[in-house]
Design a protein around this motif. Structure first.
Motif, PDB file in Angstrom:
ATOM      1  N   MET A  62       0.913  10.950   1.912  1.00 32.38           N
ATOM      2  CA  MET A  62       1.984  10.734   0.954  1.00 32.38           C
ATOM      3  C   MET A  62       3.360  11.040   1.541  1.00 32.38           C
ATOM      4  SD  MET A  62       0.499   9.593  -1.686  1.00 32.38           S
ATOM      5  CE  MET A  62       1.753   9.737  -2.951  1.00 32.38           C
TER       6      MET A  62
ATOM      7  N   THR B  85       2.362   1.779  -3.429  1.00 31.36           N
ATOM      8  CA  THR B  85       1.342   2.239  -4.371  1.00 31.36           C
ATOM      9  C   THR B  85       1.055   3.724  -4.188  1.00 31.36           C
ATOM     10  OG1 THR B  85       0.316   0.040  -4.380  1.00 31.36           O
ATOM     11  CG2 THR B  85      -1.017   1.868  -5.191  1.00 31.36           C
ATOM     12  N   LYS B  86       0.992   4.174  -2.924  1.00 29.17           N
ATOM     13  CA  LYS B  86       0.651   5.563  -2.631  1.00 29.17           C
ATOM     14  C   LYS B  86       1.859   6.499  -2.698  1.00 29.17           C
ATOM     15  CE  LYS B  86      -3.672   4.738  -1.708  1.00 29.17           C
ATOM     16  NZ  LYS B  86      -4.741   5.270  -2.578  1.00 29.17           N
TER      17      LYS B  86
ATOM     18  N   ARG C  72      -1.725   3.599 -12.100  1.00 34.40           N
ATOM     19  CA  ARG C  72      -1.970   4.868 -11.414  1.00 34.40           C
ATOM     20  C   ARG C  72      -2.768   5.840 -12.275  1.00 34.40           C
ATOM     21  NH1 ARG C  72       2.919   5.335  -9.642  1.00 34.40           N
ATOM     22  NH2 ARG C  72       2.611   4.613  -7.518  1.00 34.40           N
TER      23      ARG C  72
ATOM     24  N   ASN D 213      -7.770   0.353  -3.236  1.00 33.92           N
ATOM     25  CA  ASN D 213      -8.002   0.827  -1.877  1.00 33.92           C
ATOM     26  C   ASN D 213      -8.995  -0.073  -1.149  1.00 33.92           C
ATOM     27  OD1 ASN D 213      -6.532   2.924  -0.800  1.00 33.92           O
ATOM     28  ND2 ASN D 213      -7.751   4.531  -1.775  1.00 33.92           N
TER      29      ASN D 213
ATOM     30  N   MET E 176     -10.086   3.068   4.214  1.00 38.23           N
ATOM     31  CA  MET E 176      -9.765   2.737   2.831  1.00 38.23           C
ATOM     32  C   MET E 176     -10.995   2.246   2.071  1.00 38.23           C
ATOM     33  SD  MET E 176      -5.978   1.004   3.316  1.00 38.23           S
ATOM     34  CE  MET E 176      -5.481   1.213   1.617  1.00 38.23           C
TER      35      MET E 176
ATOM     36  N   PRO F 160      -5.747  10.278  -0.332  1.00 44.17           N
ATOM     37  CA  PRO F 160      -5.423   8.908   0.079  1.00 44.17           C
ATOM     38  C   PRO F 160      -5.513   8.740   1.583  1.00 44.17           C
ATOM     39  CG  PRO F 160      -3.433  10.121  -0.516  1.00 44.17           C
ATOM     40  CD  PRO F 160      -4.585  10.974  -0.924  1.00 44.17           C
TER      41      PRO F 160
ATOM     42  N   THR G 224       0.825  -1.205   0.000  1.00 48.29           N
ATOM     43  CA  THR G 224       0.000   0.000   0.000  1.00 48.29           C
ATOM     44  C   THR G 224       0.861   1.258   0.000  1.00 48.29           C
ATOM     45  OG1 THR G 224      -1.724  -1.169   1.234  1.00 48.29           O
ATOM     46  CG2 THR G 224      -1.839   1.239   1.205  1.00 48.29           C
ATOM     47  N   SER G 225       1.921   1.273   0.807  1.00 46.90           N
ATOM     48  CA  SER G 225       2.795   2.443   0.883  1.00 46.90           C
ATOM     49  C   SER G 225       3.507   2.691  -0.434  1.00 46.90           C
ATOM     50  CB  SER G 225       3.819   2.258   2.008  1.00 46.90           C
ATOM     51  OG  SER G 225       3.177   2.142   3.255  1.00 46.90           O
TER      52      SER G 225
ATOM     53  N   SER H 279      -7.455   2.649  -8.773  1.00 46.39           N
ATOM     54  CA  SER H 279      -6.921   3.023  -7.462  1.00 46.39           C
ATOM     55  C   SER H 279      -7.970   2.863  -6.375  1.00 46.39           C
ATOM     56  CB  SER H 279      -6.420   4.476  -7.488  1.00 46.39           C
ATOM     57  OG  SER H 279      -5.344   4.614  -8.393  1.00 46.39           O
TER      58      SER H 279
END
Length: 204
Positions: free
Chosen positions: A104, A33-34, A176, A186, A91, A100, A30-31, A182
């Motif tokens: 970020m 991806t974000k 993305r 999530n 999420m 998000p 997840t980190s 996205s």
């Protein structure tokens, strides 16, 4: 080696446990991806720091205290479950165009990954049960032995997470561009977090 019985079997066992799906893997994916590679590396550091704290607490005998005191164990267990479920619900509720759930900024990825790791009290019990399997009583060197084991786990975790980050980043760059993808990523991640939280809360 350093009082570790069958060191290479220990290495293989750690790699197998790293590959088992869990909240740590989810935090890294997840980190990344974000927050791209920086976010993934920050989360990796958070997981490693959290693991090291739990390992040394286990060495200090905290696992025995938690096991002997169900009330205390329950408090920590439910705190972890609530935190995971809360992140998951946020999420799941995310909509297209929303900010998000995970900030970020890399320092947030580090903190959330570390908290997710620390708020899993079963990890302490796991390390308390896992370490003795690879300690040679005849050649045990005290803190040096446990230090070698902890360092090995940290290095293997870092290498494993770098591979996960690379794969995730490669895929994320291609997805993305689609906000709808996205949102669904999530929701999938959120459902997994809620599931981990429920499993932690109901686990014996």
């Amino acid at each position: 080696m350093f009082g570790v019985a069958d060191y290479w079997a220990f290495v293989v066992a750690v790699i197998v446990f790293l590959a088992i799906p869990g909240v740590g893997n989810l935090a890294i994916i997840t980190s990344t991806t974000k927050g791209r590679i920086v976010g993934g590396l920050a989360a990796t550091l958070g997981v490693i720091v959290g693991d090291q704290v739990l390992m040394w607490l286990a060495v200090a005998g905290v696992a025995a205290v938690l096991t002997a005191n169900p009330a205390l164990f329950g408090v920590v267990q439910y705190a972890g479950a609530i935190y995971l479920a809360w992140l998951g619900i946020l999420m799941l509720r995310a909509r297209e165009g929303d900010a998000p759930v995970l900030d970020m900024q890399p320092r947030r990825f580090f903190r959330q990954a570390m908290l997710i790791t620390l708020l899993n009290p079963k990890a302490i019990v796991f390390y308390m049960a896992f370490f003795p399997l690879f300690v040679d009583p005849a050649r045990h060197q005290g803190l040096l032995t446990f230090g070698a084991m902890a360092l090995t786990i940290a290095l293997l975790t870092f290498l494993y997470c770098v591979i996960v980050i690379s794969i995730t980043h490669f895929a994320a760059d291609r997805m993305r561009a689609s906000p709808r993808v996205s949102v669904w990523l999530n929701r999938i991640a959120g459902a997994m977090l809620v599931g981990f939280g429920v499993k932690l809360a109901l686990g014996k």
